[in-house]
Scaffold this motif. Sequence first.
Motif, mmCIF file in Angstrom:
data_model
loop_
_atom_site.group_PDB
_atom_site.id
_atom_site.type_symbol
_atom_site.label_atom_id
_atom_site.label_comp_id
_atom_site.label_asym_id
_atom_site.label_seq_id
_atom_site.Cartn_x
_atom_site.Cartn_y
_atom_site.Cartn_z
ATOM 1 N N ARG A 11 3.492 0.041 -7.594
ATOM 2 C CA ARG A 11 2.868 -0.779 -6.542
ATOM 3 C C ARG A 11 2.728 0.070 -5.285
ATOM 4 O O ARG A 11 3.663 0.764 -4.876
ATOM 5 N N SER A 12 1.567 -0.035 -4.677
ATOM 6 C CA SER A 12 1.300 0.693 -3.436
ATOM 7 C C SER A 12 1.955 -0.037 -2.254
ATOM 8 O O SER A 12 1.921 -1.268 -2.170
ATOM 9 N N ARG A 45 2.371 0.062 1.984
ATOM 10 C CA ARG A 45 1.982 0.627 3.277
ATOM 11 C C ARG A 45 3.180 1.309 3.935
ATOM 12 O O ARG A 45 4.312 0.837 3.801
ATOM 13 N N SER A 91 4.096 1.154 6.798
ATOM 14 C CA SER A 91 4.764 0.213 7.714
ATOM 15 C C SER A 91 5.772 -0.658 6.984
ATOM 16 O O SER A 91 6.571 -1.345 7.625
ATOM 17 N N GLU A 92 5.736 -0.668 5.673
ATOM 18 C CA GLU A 92 6.667 -1.480 4.874
ATOM 19 C C GLU A 92 7.805 -0.650 4.295
ATOM 20 O O GLU A 92 8.482 -1.062 3.364
ATOM 21 N N ILE A 93 7.974 0.552 4.820
ATOM 22 C CA ILE A 93 9.136 1.361 4.452
ATOM 23 C C ILE A 93 10.142 1.211 5.579
ATOM 24 O O ILE A 93 9.814 1.438 6.746
ATOM 25 N N ARG A 141 14.073 2.330 2.097
ATOM 26 C CA ARG A 141 13.967 1.197 1.199
ATOM 27 C C ARG A 141 12.642 0.484 1.465
ATOM 28 O O ARG A 141 12.121 0.538 2.580
ATOM 29 N N SER A 181 10.469 -2.682 2.236
ATOM 30 C CA SER A 181 10.631 -4.007 2.835
ATOM 31 C C SER A 181 10.355 -5.073 1.774
ATOM 32 O O SER A 181 9.574 -4.854 0.838
ATOM 33 N N SER A 182 10.956 -6.237 1.948
ATOM 34 C CA SER A 182 10.652 -7.351 1.044
ATOM 35 C C SER A 182 9.156 -7.677 1.092
ATOM 36 O O SER A 182 8.584 -8.162 0.105
ATOM 37 N N GLN A 183 8.514 -7.387 2.229
ATOM 38 C CA GLN A 183 7.087 -7.709 2.367
ATOM 39 C C GLN A 183 6.189 -6.747 1.595
ATOM 40 O O GLN A 183 4.973 -6.956 1.511
ATOM 41 N N ALA A 197 4.854 -9.017 -1.043
ATOM 42 C CA ALA A 197 4.290 -10.288 -0.596
ATOM 43 C C ALA A 197 3.007 -10.594 -1.356
ATOM 44 O O ALA A 197 2.222 -9.697 -1.660
ATOM 45 N N ASP A 198 2.835 -11.871 -1.658
ATOM 46 C CA ASP A 198 1.574 -12.304 -2.263
ATOM 47 C C ASP A 198 1.425 -13.806 -2.029
ATOM 48 O O ASP A 198 2.332 -14.571 -2.334
ATOM 49 N N SER A 241 0.762 -7.977 -7.656
ATOM 50 C CA SER A 241 -0.063 -6.988 -8.355
ATOM 51 C C SER A 241 0.689 -5.679 -8.546
ATOM 52 O O SER A 241 1.301 -5.166 -7.601
ATOM 53 N N LYS A 300 -3.075 3.185 -2.351
ATOM 54 C CA LYS A 300 -4.314 2.660 -1.763
ATOM 55 C C LYS A 300 -4.878 3.593 -0.705
ATOM 56 O O LYS A 300 -6.084 3.563 -0.438
#
Lengths: 151, 148
Positions: free
Chosen positions: B14-15, B17, B19-21, B31, B33-35, B38-39, B45, B61
């Motif tokens: 899974r890709s 971003r 900003s989610e590291i 690690r 992020s839980s986000q 998100a879906d 996906s 992406k």
Amino acid sequence: MPKEAAPKPELINPSIQERLVDPERDGVTPALDRLAALRERAAGWNGYDALAPDRAAIAFAETWLAGLYKQVTAQGAPWLTPHVTSSAEGEVVFEWWNDPRKLTVYCTTEDANFVKVWGPDMVTQMEDGDATSPAARQQLWTWLTGPGSGG
Amino acid sequence: VADDWVADEERLYRSVRSSEIMRDASGQALRASSQAFADRHQQVSVNRAARCDHDPRSTQKSRSDAVVELIAGEVCAIRTLLRRDDQGREVGLYTIDVRPDPLPDNIAHAVIYADPQFASRSLFKKLQEQLAYMARFVLLPDDEADDA
């Protein structure tokens, strides 16, 4: 001629800035800056189907975080800067990872909810609930920064 | 393919971003992020590594994104969730599964989902946390590569 620093994004809630004595030296400022920057996110920002962050949720989250910061510093406790992001539904999300504990807080336009995590099992090592009130914030911070292995 | 399924040993990409590291409180460990999981439709996906030459770059992406990996069997092992009715009575179990979902431009596409779909969003939030806990970085953005 010296280069001028790029202007920081302005907070939605000016009252938050007023309540902070010296925002430049304040430990919460980086998180508030990241919160303000969420306004730049458009729908699909995560490469999948996320909604853009709700501006009213950003405003609520500023107040919630500033309140938590005041509570923490009033006790002379160390502040941990949260990871700041948004959910697929447009809520503001704060995450603290203080191994082995992790705390996630979702802010909507009018309330806050938490997920406490102290291990990988979503049935036995996670708990969720309301995080809106100052008392709830205080309890969550005590848990996040307390001794022991979690739950 | 109608009789296609995802085997337990399959790796899923899974890709994520940049900003989610996130980092732990010490600033050292990385690690997702839980986000990162998100879906809005509770269908996460992923790409099946075996269907994209085990090349995480094909899932990335953008070059500034990371890619995390999950093991299908570990995801499907999350099977112990109790399902309750409005009165709080136990009426069964939620199972977590991975279903092939090939797209016209991406035959590797699959989705992680709960069966039946979670009645409460709070359960999906916990699933996001568990997936974040299980995820392993296999590709970092260029500017994070030295921090792995």
